[in-house]
Design an enzyme around this catalytic site. Structure first.
Site, mmCIF file in Angstrom:
data_model
loop_
_atom_site.group_PDB
_atom_site.id
_atom_site.type_symbol
_atom_site.label_atom_id
_atom_site.label_comp_id
_atom_site.label_asym_id
_atom_site.label_seq_id
_atom_site.Cartn_x
_atom_site.Cartn_y
_atom_site.Cartn_z
ATOM 1 C CG ASN A 72 0.545 -18.373 -8.760
ATOM 2 O OD1 ASN A 72 0.754 -18.041 -9.818
ATOM 3 N ND2 ASN A 72 0.097 -17.405 -7.659
ATOM 4 C CG ASP A 79 -0.942 -10.412 -15.314
ATOM 5 O OD1 ASP A 79 -1.612 -10.259 -16.431
ATOM 6 O OD2 ASP A 79 -1.104 -10.883 -14.423
#
Length: 418
Positions: free
Chosen positions: A23, A117
């Protein structure tokens, strides 16, 4: 699409090192587009999401050295396009981070709907609002198209949610705007802090790093910078759950102790025998017990990225646990398929699931519908009796490097199948 075949029931033990924070890697790579000077990133995770973003920026004009390694040298002397490849954008949620740099360097950005996602449930309205506040104007085109005919301008920005990528989008745009900006209700996660540190190394004045209010003072020109990514604490927590659910003994190195504390404390409440000193998470055989409730939260709360794994772990804990993920919906839906593994689960609603344990799981075919629940299902399969398959494996490889090799190094019996 490939499958991972898993022969469950083995105790895993050994040592595994995590790579850089996934991230953090994506916004830092996007930040390299802001400057025409060379940048260097080290300890970069060798994962599919990074590969996709590198392809995207190369097609926009970036020169990238070191692909497939943990050290990247990125030089974007010129940005030659404003429309990133829609096919690649459709594979990567993090492609939204290109909006700010494209507006800064080209004055226009045309982005197809980002993938990743469960994209249909994750809007980018927070990102677009931040860019609009800095002078970007929506274009009447498919996808997310904006232009800034007069350039981006510093602004006072209040984010309607403390979105991590929304905060990063605002930071990237504000770093090249004319005049200072203030971002309020900003996300405070460690990867947001890393982006601030990288931008500071490029010459951006930033105050409030790690707080909910960040002030940005852009320089007259951004320079190049070098940065070493911190270890991925979410990956470290994943391996910790793998150790616990197989009653194993695993040392996980590479993530900072202060980040590990946030994930280890709730797991300790479940009886996890673990320590996290000297940037090493050590998990030993444990007697797991249910806790009344586990709830995700904004940093420094328990991360939503680990909620799937802790739900699987609860199937092996004595008693009843309520797991509540207020942020995302489909992660818990993806775990309902574990009922066919004999797990005692009750899905209350899209955000809450009740788990009764312990239950001896049984192997079966499983669908990895998103990155984090995919890794959780692999953990369940490792603890189950008999054989399981998790498919598609590529979903999990988006965020976990050398997954099969590292599982085997711990004693897992796994194989990749076409």
């Amino acid at each position: 699409m490939a499958s991972l075949k898993i022969e469950g029931g083995r105790v895993l033990s050994g040592r595994v090192a995590v790579e850089g924070n996934k991230n953090s890697a994506l916004p830092l790579i996007a930040a390299c587009l802001l400057t025409d000077r060379p940048c260097e990133l080290s300890n970069v995770p060798r994962i599919r999401d990074v590969d996709v973003l590198l392809q995207l920026i190369e097609e926009l004009g970036a020169d990238v050295e070191g692909k497939g390694t943990r050290t990247l040298r990125i030089h974007c002397e010129r940005v030659t396009g404003d429309r990133p490849d829609p096919v690649l954008v459709g594979r990567l949620r993090g492609s939204v981070l290109l909006l700010g740099p494209l507006l800064a360097r080209r004055g226009v950005a045309r982005l197809a709907p980002p993938g990743g996602d469960f994209p249909a449930r994750r809007t980018i309205s927070t990102h677009l609002d931040a860019l609009t506040a800095m002078g970007a104007i929506p274009l009447d085109e498919p996808g997310h198209a904006m232009h800034a005919p007069d350039g981006l301008k510093g602004a006072s920005i209040y984010l309607d949610e403390a979105s991590v990528t929304g905060t990063e989008t605002a930071l990237l745009a504000a770093s090249t705007a004319r005049g200072p900006s203030e971002i309020r209700h900003a996300a405070m996660e460690p990867h947001v802090v890393e982006l601030c540190e990288f931008l500071q190394a490029m010459g951006v004045g930033i105050e409030g790093t790690g707080s909910s209010t960040i002030r940005v003072e852009p320089p007259s020109r951004l320079g190049g910078a070098a940065h070493r990514l911190a270890g991925d604490y979410i990956e470290a927590g994943s391996w910790g759950v793998v150790a616990a659910i197989t009653n194993g003994d695993i040392q996980v190195t590479g993530a900072r102790s202060q980040d590990l504390e946030v994930i280890a404390m709730p797991l300790k409440r479940m009886g996890l025998n673990c320590s996290y000193d000297n940037d090493t998470l050590i998990v030993r055989p444990s007697s797991l017990r249910a806790v009344r409730r586990i709830t995700t939260g904004l940093w420094p709360g328990f991360p939503s990225d680990l909620v799937s794994l802790v739900t699987v772990l609860a199937t092996q804990a004595e008693g009843r646990t309520l797991v509540h993920d207020w942020l995302y919906e489909l992660r818990l839906f993806a775990l309902e398929q574990m009922s066919a593994m004999r797990a005692d689960l009750f899905l209350c609603d899209p955000h809450r699931i009740i788990v009764n344990g312990p239950t001896k799981l049984r192997g079966r075919a499983l669908d990895s519908r998103d990155l984090r629940s995919g890794m959780a299902l692999i953990a369940a399969a490792l603890a189950a009796e008999g054989e399981s398959t998790v498919r598609p494996l590529e979903t999990v490889e988006r965020g976990y490097a050398s997954l099969i090799e590292r599982l085997r190094s711990l004693g897992a019996q796994v194989a990749r199948e076409p």
